[in-house]
Structures are given as structure tokens and as C-alpha cells.
Enzyme design. Structure first.
Site, PDB file in Angstrom:
ATOM      1  N   SER B 135       5.466  19.589 -10.820  1.00 17.87           N
ATOM      2  CA  SER B 135       5.340  19.629 -11.947  1.00 17.87           C
ATOM      3  C   SER B 135       5.906  20.753 -12.711  1.00 17.87           C
ATOM      4  O   SER B 135       6.147  21.818 -12.112  1.00 17.87           O
ATOM      5  CB  SER B 135       3.722  19.739 -12.153  1.00 17.87           C
ATOM      6  OG  SER B 135       3.350  20.063 -13.338  1.00 17.87           O
ATOM      7  N   TYR B 148      -3.654  25.265 -10.341  1.00 16.97           N
ATOM      8  CA  TYR B 148      -2.963  23.870  -9.981  1.00 16.97           C
ATOM      9  C   TYR B 148      -1.421  24.201  -9.790  1.00 16.97           C
ATOM     10  O   TYR B 148      -0.662  23.825  -9.113  1.00 16.97           O
ATOM     11  CB  TYR B 148      -3.507  23.225 -11.273  1.00 16.97           C
ATOM     12  CG  TYR B 148      -2.297  21.662 -11.322  1.00 16.97           C
ATOM     13  CD1 TYR B 148      -2.508  20.552 -10.576  1.00 16.97           C
ATOM     14  CD2 TYR B 148      -1.421  21.752 -12.271  1.00 16.97           C
ATOM     15  CE1 TYR B 148      -1.891  19.497 -10.657  1.00 16.97           C
ATOM     16  CE2 TYR B 148      -0.524  20.672 -12.532  1.00 16.97           C
ATOM     17  CZ  TYR B 148      -0.918  19.572 -11.531  1.00 16.97           C
ATOM     18  OH  TYR B 148      -0.033  18.374 -11.937  1.00 16.97           O
TER      19      TYR B 148
HETATM   20  N1  LIG Z   1      -0.067  12.962 -15.470  1.00 12.63           N
HETATM   21  C1  LIG Z   1       0.895  14.248 -15.477  1.00 12.63           C
HETATM   22  O1  LIG Z   1       0.783  14.625 -16.790  1.00 12.63           O
HETATM   23  C2  LIG Z   1       1.474  14.916 -14.432  1.00 12.63           C
HETATM   24  C3  LIG Z   1       2.673  16.077 -14.929  1.00 12.63           C
HETATM   25  C4  LIG Z   1       3.194  16.498 -14.021  1.00 12.63           C
HETATM   26  C5  LIG Z   1       2.881  16.009 -12.599  1.00 12.63           C
HETATM   27  N2  LIG Z   1       1.909  15.087 -12.007  1.00 12.63           N
HETATM   28  C6  LIG Z   1       1.779  14.969 -10.827  1.00 12.63           C
HETATM   29  O2  LIG Z   1       2.107  13.499 -10.316  1.00 12.63           O
HETATM   30  C7  LIG Z   1       1.282  13.167  -9.456  1.00 12.63           C
HETATM   31  C8  LIG Z   1       0.786  11.872  -9.710  1.00 12.63           C
HETATM   32  O3  LIG Z   1      -0.089  12.105 -10.771  1.00 12.63           O
HETATM   33  P1  LIG Z   1      -0.664  11.017 -11.750  1.00 12.63           P
HETATM   34  O4  LIG Z   1      -0.612  11.599 -13.214  1.00 12.63           O
HETATM   35  O5  LIG Z   1      -0.126   9.652 -11.713  1.00 12.63           O
HETATM   36  O6  LIG Z   1      -2.218  10.925 -11.495  1.00 12.63           O
HETATM   37  P2  LIG Z   1      -3.290   9.968 -10.933  1.00 12.63           P
HETATM   38  O7  LIG Z   1      -3.066   8.602 -11.613  1.00 12.63           O
HETATM   39  O8  LIG Z   1      -4.572  10.940 -11.301  1.00 12.63           O
HETATM   40  O9  LIG Z   1      -3.111   9.871  -9.407  1.00 12.63           O
HETATM   41  C9  LIG Z   1      -3.585  10.864  -8.487  1.00 12.63           C
HETATM   42  C10 LIG Z   1      -3.319  10.185  -7.129  1.00 12.63           C
HETATM   43  O10 LIG Z   1      -3.684  11.186  -6.147  1.00 12.63           O
HETATM   44  C11 LIG Z   1      -4.497  10.327  -5.226  1.00 12.63           C
HETATM   45  N3  LIG Z   1      -5.264  11.394  -4.471  1.00 12.63           N
HETATM   46  C12 LIG Z   1      -6.135  12.228  -4.940  1.00 12.63           C
HETATM   47  N4  LIG Z   1      -6.781  12.924  -3.724  1.00 12.63           N
HETATM   48  C13 LIG Z   1      -6.391  12.424  -2.758  1.00 12.63           C
HETATM   49  C14 LIG Z   1      -6.750  12.454  -1.473  1.00 12.63           C
HETATM   50  N5  LIG Z   1      -7.491  13.430  -1.117  1.00 12.63           N
HETATM   51  N6  LIG Z   1      -6.037  11.650  -0.403  1.00 12.63           N
HETATM   52  C15 LIG Z   1      -5.038  10.658  -0.836  1.00 12.63           C
HETATM   53  N7  LIG Z   1      -4.739  10.387  -2.196  1.00 12.63           N
HETATM   54  C16 LIG Z   1      -5.467  11.331  -3.047  1.00 12.63           C
HETATM   55  C17 LIG Z   1      -5.258   9.664  -5.945  1.00 12.63           C
HETATM   56  O11 LIG Z   1      -5.770   8.454  -5.049  1.00 12.63           O
HETATM   57  P3  LIG Z   1      -7.056   7.552  -5.412  1.00 12.63           P
HETATM   58  O12 LIG Z   1      -6.291   6.273  -6.502  1.00 12.63           O
HETATM   59  O13 LIG Z   1      -7.277   6.839  -4.057  1.00 12.63           O
HETATM   60  O14 LIG Z   1      -8.038   8.414  -6.159  1.00 12.63           O
HETATM   61  C18 LIG Z   1      -4.405   9.122  -6.886  1.00 12.63           C
HETATM   62  O15 LIG Z   1      -3.431   8.072  -6.464  1.00 12.63           O
HETATM   63  C19 LIG Z   1       0.327  14.257  -9.017  1.00 12.63           C
HETATM   64  O16 LIG Z   1       0.668  14.905  -8.117  1.00 12.63           O
HETATM   65  C20 LIG Z   1       0.305  14.940 -10.493  1.00 12.63           C
HETATM   66  O17 LIG Z   1      -0.031  16.348  -9.909  1.00 12.63           O
HETATM   67  C21 LIG Z   1       1.239  14.628 -12.951  1.00 12.63           C
END
Ligand SMILES: NC(=O)c1ccc[n+]([C@@H]2O[C@H](COP(=O)([O-])OP(=O)(O)OC[C@H]3O[C@@H](n4cnc5c(N)ncnc54)[C@H](OP(=O)(O)O)[C@@H]3O)[C@@H](O)[C@H]2O)c1
Ligand SMILES: Cc1cc2nc3c(=O)[nH]c(=O)nc-3n(C[C@H](O)[C@H](O)[C@H](O)COP(=O)(O)OP(=O)(O)OC[C@H]3O[C@@H](n4cnc5c(N)ncnc54)[C@H](O)[C@@H]3O)c2cc1C
Lengths: 454, 242
Positions: B135, B148
Site C-alpha cells: 500500500s 496499518y
Molecule cells: N482498498 C484500498 O483502498 C487498499 C489500498 C491499498 C492497499 N490495499 C490492500 O489490498 C489488499 C486487498 O484489499 P481490498 O481493498 O480488496 O480489501 P477487502 O475486500 O476488504 O479484502 C480483504 C481480504 O482479506 C481477507 N482476509 C482478512 N483476514 C484474513 C485472514 N485472517 N485469513 C485469510 N484471509 C483474510 C478477506 O477474506 P474474507 O473474504 O474471508 O473476509 C478478504 O478477502 C489488502 O491487503 C489491503 O490492505 C487496499
């Protein structure tokens, strides 16, 4: 679950309501929202192509389900597709038209979801022959207010099946459905175009020969008066067979027929609408049209408006009202004359007005299509006077035993609604059983008395 | 023979979009995550739309022993895309050390655990790629989200080292640094700006993989924003309430 509070409107941009919008990412999220969202009522929303307040819930919650949009299975032998409710017709055509299958019901836009198609029991230009969405729907899964997931079909939970078809989201959230797609030989249409000099001529032509066509629709000049009242252009079509394509296109019958689009008879203007420009436009189309046969891309025939993305914005910030009524055969002519006279006498310009014949009704408790004729048109929202004008049309329609389409309605009076929809009592019984607390409700449902204000 | 990629955390908003973009480019997929039913629906969807082979596997980030098993369970493996992650509000994580630790374990420790196992396999194989969603928050610690951010900063540093280690073995490593992305992680949160769609990030990732890049900001302009943010002297940075 977090939500976003924002102003939401249908495709007509009128009315606009402040709603708490949830957006589930998974089915588990959706179940949690239905079970635990603090707002007292919820309504599902697809692509927001209903025009009025069906997918709005002022002061309450809206469930924007667009992430639950997966194709689940397809049987290429039988043409049966299982998919989640937020899959759009456009996606289905993208994936399955190249494989030789077409969506069986085709409204005037392909940017609607399967869930929205079921909830409004939508119809297409082929209603006179193939019926509404109901005809190609095998079954669906419904998430109810109690959190149960019920399979609904003609055999299982049949009451709920027929109440959900056309039930405008008020029985629960449709999760997934199985539909029967229709095999086609090509992606093109053979379109016959014909002028009719007045209302009698167009009604007569439909009665005579609609049965020769899978699809039939007429563009009607709402501003023509006197002897020309109801003058129209009939656009009727069948799916093209391989032989109908130019030899050069036969190797790839499902490829978009770009070259054929040259023969599209008119493109839509992007000028601002006013009675003068609309009149010029309507007259222009009528005179420019030639009669005859063309082979065209199916997008051009079915979804001319989709080419102009957000064409609804040409009505400006105040938005527009869409009006669609159906009239039974016995009174269709008289009812249409009165509606058209009302429109042309008050000089309410309609950009596009469309007339088509309806075939047999489905068993949907609140489904709109019934045998007869349907007229659809849009009017700019100019203020309360526009609502008053529609109220006058509603009374004409009710007097002639007709009804208006809930997917387009923004202002129907509850008393007239009761007169137009005799299924209302039965619908309320079924709803009270599956959703006694009226967890599912919408701005439209409260206005029409389909659900109580919780 | 088409490539096979393992998408870990494929139920995440960005993960699902990347899986779709990979499938659209003809890559067979193994989707891993906690909710098998959700994954099965996504797997069916991608197979139907794109004609690729898809299968699903269970994955729990904090079950470290299962990670090598997951990597071993893929019959063929050409790429690993790590997409899971968790973000707790800074104040909550500050107040509750358990939460802070959990976030670091999910975002950082588990990533290292999975990717070390993947690296061993791809290194031995002498080909393939590894990528993870870090990120922009990891580029400079800010008071509003440094817990984070630290978990992501650690991940970026780890990937940087891994990239250098595997370059000689013919394995590429791509660090993805998204800005705000419109997923369940951010939906309804205040203070978002320049929010990108998951599909946009997915397209950037697939393009960066094809070009063999080692770091990609998505959308690209976050590179500039972070360059400025990193350049602010500490004395001034302290006074900005970021
Ligand atoms: N959205 C943003 O603005 C943003 C910006 C920069 C970076 N990111 C990074 O991109 C990645 C994906 O983010 P997203 O926005 O797509 O978020 P999201 O839709 O909330 O997805 C989070 C994912 O992590 C999984 N997860 C959480 N805890 C877990 C555990 N203990 N074991 C296995 N799986 C687990 C969740 O699984 P479940 O479906 O089973 O809950 C879900 O698939 C993350 O690493 C996030 O930090 C996001
Ligand atoms: C240009 C244009 C042309 C059109 N032409 C036609 C036509 O020819 N024939 C026709 O029949 N209609 C036509 N329509 C109307 C349109 O087909 C319907 O309004 C349809 O319901 C829109 O689907 P949607 O996905 O956008 O649903 P929305 O507008 O978002 O919602 C419509 C209704 O469906 C319900 N709903 C949506 N998803 C679900 C779900 N998952 N579970 C339960 N309920 C749900 C909502 O609660 C709401 O009551 C046209 C609309 C436009 C903009």
C-alpha cells in the site's frame, strides 16, 4: 457494515431521495445487512434503470447489490443459465451471444440486472409472442426478511414465485436465478420498416401481421394531431438466419455487424429538448423514414438509446417522467386516442414514444403486461404541472380498464393503483406471510400502499 | 499449455478483480480464501466467462502451518498473487494491542509465511512470478494510520529483498502500491479521495506483470503524491495532521 448516505434517483432523475446505501461484497454481507442493519426498512437495487421511485427508499436503506454478479453455470445443450441477480443483460449478451444464445426478453436497454428483470417482470418487443420475463424464468433463490433462503419456482413456494415476479423487490432479495436462453443463428436482425399514417392504420397493421414477427414495436409521433393523430413507424423484426447475412459475414455469424450499422435509420440528437426541437425531431423522423427491409446489428434494433450513454441527462437536472400504460384490446383504440389527444393538446413534448402490442399475461401477481396495447413515452419534469398531466393520463387509463407500469411510475395515486391492479390484495397476503414486519419497503411501496411505513 | 496462478485472498475486492483480469488473459487460476462458497461462485464465473480452468482452496492467514501445504497443493504454479489484508482503525488498534498485532500478523507475517514457501518452489522451478498488494500507506508512517502502514511498509521491504534474491533465478517479484480503492475495505469510510476502481488496479497489475516491473503504484499518480510526502522534512511533517 458501513453504509454511505447519499442522494439516489432512478433513471428519470426524478424524484431524488436521501438513502443509506449498503453495498455487500459477499452473500454473507448481504445476509448480515438484512438481519442487522439498523434502518427499519430496506430495498434491493440493481442498475437503477427503473425510472421513478421503485429502487429508492427515502430515509431508509437501499442495498446496492452490484458486486453479487457472477455467472454460475451454463448448459450449452439446453441453454439454461444460472447466475447471480446483479448480472446484467449486457454481460449475458457479451458472453453468450458469441456462443449462439440470446436473452429471451429484451427491454429497450441492456443495462438492467436479472434481479431487476424479475422484480419488474420485464417485457420486450417480443411480448406479443414470447411473453414477459416470467416465461423464461425457471426458478430463483430468495433471501427473505427472516434470513431464510427459499428456492421459488412454479412448483416450490409458487405463491412467492409469482409475487416476486413483478413484486418490485418487496418480497426479499433475489440472490440467483436460472433462465432459459434462446438459441439464435446469427447476431443480426432482419428489420421491416413501415409507415402508418394514423392510429387506426398502426393498430390494424399490428393486428394483421405482428404474428409474422418475433419482435414488433412502433415509434409513434405524439405531437401529430387531427387526422395524423397516432401516425407511426412500425419496426418489426426477426432474428436473421445465416442466409440473411451478406456472404462475407457468414463465417462469423455472431460477430457484431458493424458495417450493417450504416443502415440505422436515425441517430439520436443531443440537443436540449424543448417543444419546438422535439416537434421538429418527430416530424423529421417520420418523413425521413423509408419503408423497406434492412439487416441490422441487434444492438441497433433493440437498444438504440444505449449508444448515447446517460442520454437521460439531456433532460437536465430536473429530470424526466416516463409514462407507460397498457390498455386492453376492447378499449385500446379509444383509450389511446384520449391519451394522445391529452398529450398533444397540452403540447407536452415526448422525445420518444413507443407503441406495441402485448400478448398473454403472466401469472405474476403484480405483473404489468396484459393482452392489448402498451404506450410508453417520456416527458420532461417541469414541476407539479407535469405530475398533474400524468394524473390526467392515469384517470383516462383507469377508466378504460388499463394499468400503468410500476418500473416507470413516480407518481401514481394509491386509489387508482388499487383499481388498476386487482392482484393487490393477494400480494399483500403473500407479503404479510413472508415479511410481516415489512422489512422490505421502498418509497414507491409506501406511496402506493404496498407496504406500511415501519 | 496455459499458465496457472494462485490468488491468495481471492475474495477481496482487489483480489477478485485481479483474478478476473488474469483469467481474461488466459491464465488458469487457483483461488484461495476463507469463504469457500464465495470462491466457488467466483471460480465458476471466471471459468464460464473466460474458458480457463479454476479451482478453490481454503486459506487462513493465521494458520501458518497450512501455508506450505497450500503452495504444495497446486499441481502447476507459475505465479502467486497475494491479496488478503486487514485494516483496523488506527485508534482502535492503538487502544488494543491484540488488534494491532493481528493486523501486523495478517498483513505482514502471514504474507512472509506464504511467499517464502512460494519462493522456494518457484526458485527451484527457475521461473514464475510473485506479487503482493502492499500500500502507499507503507511509504511513510503517518499518525492517522501508522500501524496499518507499518505492516505494509514491512511487506514492501520484504518484497524488495525477495525481488533481489530471486532475480537471478528467473523469478520476478512485483510490489503493488494502491492508493484508495473502492472495495469493502474502504466503502463508507470518511476522508477518501482519488478513489480508483478495483478493475483499474487489476489492469495496472497485469500490465506491470507483463512488463516485468518490480514496483507499481496504482493509479500511477500516487507515485508523485508519495514522492512529495516522503520529501517533507520531519520537522514540518510532525506539524501536519496527516
Ligand atoms: N482498498 C484500498 O483502498 C487498499 C489500498 C491499498 C492497499 N490495499 C490492500 O489490498 C489488499 C486487498 O484489499 P481490498 O481493498 O480488496 O480489501 P477487502 O475486500 O476488504 O479484502 C480483504 C481480504 O482479506 C481477507 N482476509 C482478512 N483476514 C484474513 C485472514 N485472517 N485469513 C485469510 N484471509 C483474510 C478477506 O477474506 P474474507 O473474504 O474471508 O473476509 C478478504 O478477502 C489488502 O491487503 C489491503 O490492505 C487496499
Ligand atoms: C431506456 C430504458 C428502456 C426500458 N425499456 C423497457 C422495456 O422495454 N420493457 C420493460 O419491461 N422495462 C423497460 N425499462 C425498465 C427496466 O427494464 C426496469 O425498470 C428494470 O427493472 C430495471 O432493472 P434494474 O436492474 O436497473 O433495476 P432497478 O431499477 O435498480 O430496480 C428495479 C426494481 O427491481 C428491484 N430489484 C432489483 N434487484 C433486485 C434483487 N436482486 N432482488 C429483488 N428485487 C430487486 C428493485 O427493488 C426495484 O423495485 C426500460 C428502462 C430504460 C432506462
Amino acid at each position: 457494515m458501513r453504509h454511505v448516505s447519499r442522494a439516489v434517483s432512478g433513471w428519470g432523475n426524478y424524484p431524488v431521495a436521501q438513502c443509506d446505501v449498503y453495498r455487500p461484497e459477499t452473500r454473507a454481507d448481504l445476509a448480515e445487512i438484512v438481519a442487522r442493519a439498523p434502518q427499519s426498512s430496506l430495498i434491493a437495487r440493481g442498475l437503477g434503470r427503473s425510472y421513478g421511485d421503485a429502487a429508492l427508499n427515502a430515509g431508509h436503506a437501499v442495498i446496492q447489490s452490484d458486486r453479487l454478479d457472477r455467472l454460475l453455470s451454463f448448459d450449452p445443450e439446453g441453454g439454461v443459465l444460472a447466475c447471480e441477480a446483479a448480472v446484467s443483460l449486457a454481460e449475458i449478451l457479451d458472453v453468450f451471444l458469441p456462443r449462439g444464445f440470446f436473452f429471451p426478453v429484451t427491454p429497450g436497454t441492456k443495462f438492467i440486472t436479472v434481479g431487476g428483470a424479475i422484480a419488474a417482470d420485464v417485457h420486450g418487443k417480443n411480448h406479443h409472442r414470447s411473453g414477459s420475463m416470467a416465461a423464461s424464468l425457471l426458478d430463483f433463490q430468495l433471501l427473505t426478511a427472516r434470513g431464510d433462503v427459499l428456492t421459488c419456482s412454479r412448483e416450490e413456494n409458487a405463491d412467492l414465485f409469482w409475487a416476486t415476479l413483478g413484486g418490485m423487490g418487496l418480497t426479499g432479495v433475489i440472490l440467483e436465478a436460472r433462465l432459459q436462453l434462446r438459441p439464435v443463428d446469427t447476431a443480426a436482425m432482419v428489420v421491416d420498416q413501415e409507415k402508418a399514417r394514423d392510429l387506426d392504420a398502426v393498430l390494424e397493421r399490428c393486428a394483421e401481421s405482428d404474428d409474422d414477427y418475433d419482435y414488433s414495436v412502433s415509434w409513434i409521433d405524439c405531437l401529430a394531431r387531427g387526422r395524423s393523430l397516432g401516425r407511426s413507424i412500425l419496426l418489426r423484426a426477426n432474428h436473421a438466419a445465416l442466409e440473411d447475412l451478406p456472404a462475407s459475414a457468414r463465417a462469423e455469424p455472431y460477430a457484431p455487424q458493424r458495417r450493417l450499422q450504416l443502415s440505422v435509420p436515425f441517430t439520436l440528437p443531443s440537443f436540449t429538448l424543448n417543444p419546438v426541437s422535439v416537434r421538429a425531431f418527430n416530424t423529421g423522423i417520420y418523413h425521413v423514414h423509408r419503408s423497406g427491409r434492412t439487416v441490422r446489428d441487434c444492438d441497433g434494433y433493440f437498444y438504440p438509446l444505449d449508444r448515447v450513454h446517460h442520454w437521460n441527462r439531456i433532460y437536465g437536472r430536473r429530470g424526466m417522467l416516463q409514462y407507460q400504460c397498457a390498455l386492453p384490446h376492447e378499449s385500446a383504440r379509444q383509450g389511446l386516442v384520449e391519451v394522445l389527444e391529452e398529450l398533444s393538446s397540452t403540447r407536452r413534448a415526448s422525445f420518444l414514444a413507443v407503441l406495441k402490442s402485448f400478448g398473454a399475461a403472466s401469472e405474476g401477481v403484480l405483473s404489468f403486461p396484459r393482452p392489448g396495447f402498451t404506450l410508453a413515452l417520456d416527458l420532461p419534469y417541469t414541476g407539479p404541472d407535469a405530475l398533474a398531466a400524468l394524473a390526467r393520463l392515469d384517470r383516462i387509463v383507469a377508466r378504460h380498464g388499463g394499468n400503468v407500469y410500476l418500473a416507470k411510475d413516480a407518481c401514481l395515486d394509491p386509489q387508482l393503483f388499487r383499481d388498476m391492479y386487482p392482484g393487490l390484495e393477494r400480494f399483500r397476503e403473500i407479503k404479510d406471510k413472508v415479511d410481516p414486519e415489512h422489512r422490505f419497503s421502498s418509497s414507491q411501496a409506501r406511496r402506493l400502499g404496498l407496504a406500511e411505513a415501519p | 499449455m496455459s499458465e496457472t496462478a494462485l490468488v491468495v485472498g481471492a475474495s477481496s475486492g482487489i483480489g477478485r478483480a485481479i483474478a478476473a483480469a488474469l483469467a481474461a488473459s488466459g491464465t488458469d487460476l487457483v483461488l484461495a480464501g476463507r469463504n469457500q462458497e464465495e470462491l466457488a461462485r467466483t471460480a465458476a464465473d471466471l471459468a464460464l466467462r473466460h474458458g480457463v480452468k479454476t479451482s478453490v482452496r481454503p486459506f487462513e492467514a493465521l494458520d501458518f502451518d497450512s501455508h506450505p501445504v497450500l503452495i504444495g497443493s497446486c499441481e502447476r504454479l507459475d505465479g502467486v498473487m497475494l491479496c488478503h489484508g486487514q485494516q483496523f482503525e488506527q485508534e482502535e488498534a492503538q487502544a488494543d494491542p491484540q488488534l494491532a498485532r493481528r493486523m501486523i500478523d495478517v498483513n505482514f507475517t502471514s504474507a512472509v509465511s506464504v511467499l517464502e514457501a512460494a519462493a522456494r518452489r518457484l526458485e527451484a522451478q527457475g521461473s514464475g512470478w510473485i506479487s503482493a498488494l502492499s500500500s502507499v500507506a507503507g511509504d511513510r508512517g503517518r499518525p492517522s494510520n501508522y500501524l496499518y502502514g507499518a505492516s505494509k511498509g514491512g511487506l514492501s521491504t520484504y518484497l524488495q529483498g525477495l525481488d533481489a534474491r530471486l532475480a537471478g533465478a528467473g523469478v520476478r517479484v512485483l510490489t503493488v502500491k494502491p492508493g484508495f480503492v473502492d472495495t469493502g475495505l474502504t466503502y463508507g469510510r470518511p476522508g477518501l479521495f482519488l478513489v480508483a476502481s478495483p478493475e483499474k488496479v487489476a489492469a495496472d497489475v497485469v500490465r506491470a506483470l507483463r512488463r516485468g516491473r518490480s514496483v507499481v503504484y496504482s493509479p500511477w499518480f500516487w507515485w508523485g503524491i508519495l514522492a512529495i510526502l516522503r520529501a517533507i522534512p520531519t520537522r514540518i511533517f510532525r506539524r501536519l495532521s496527516l
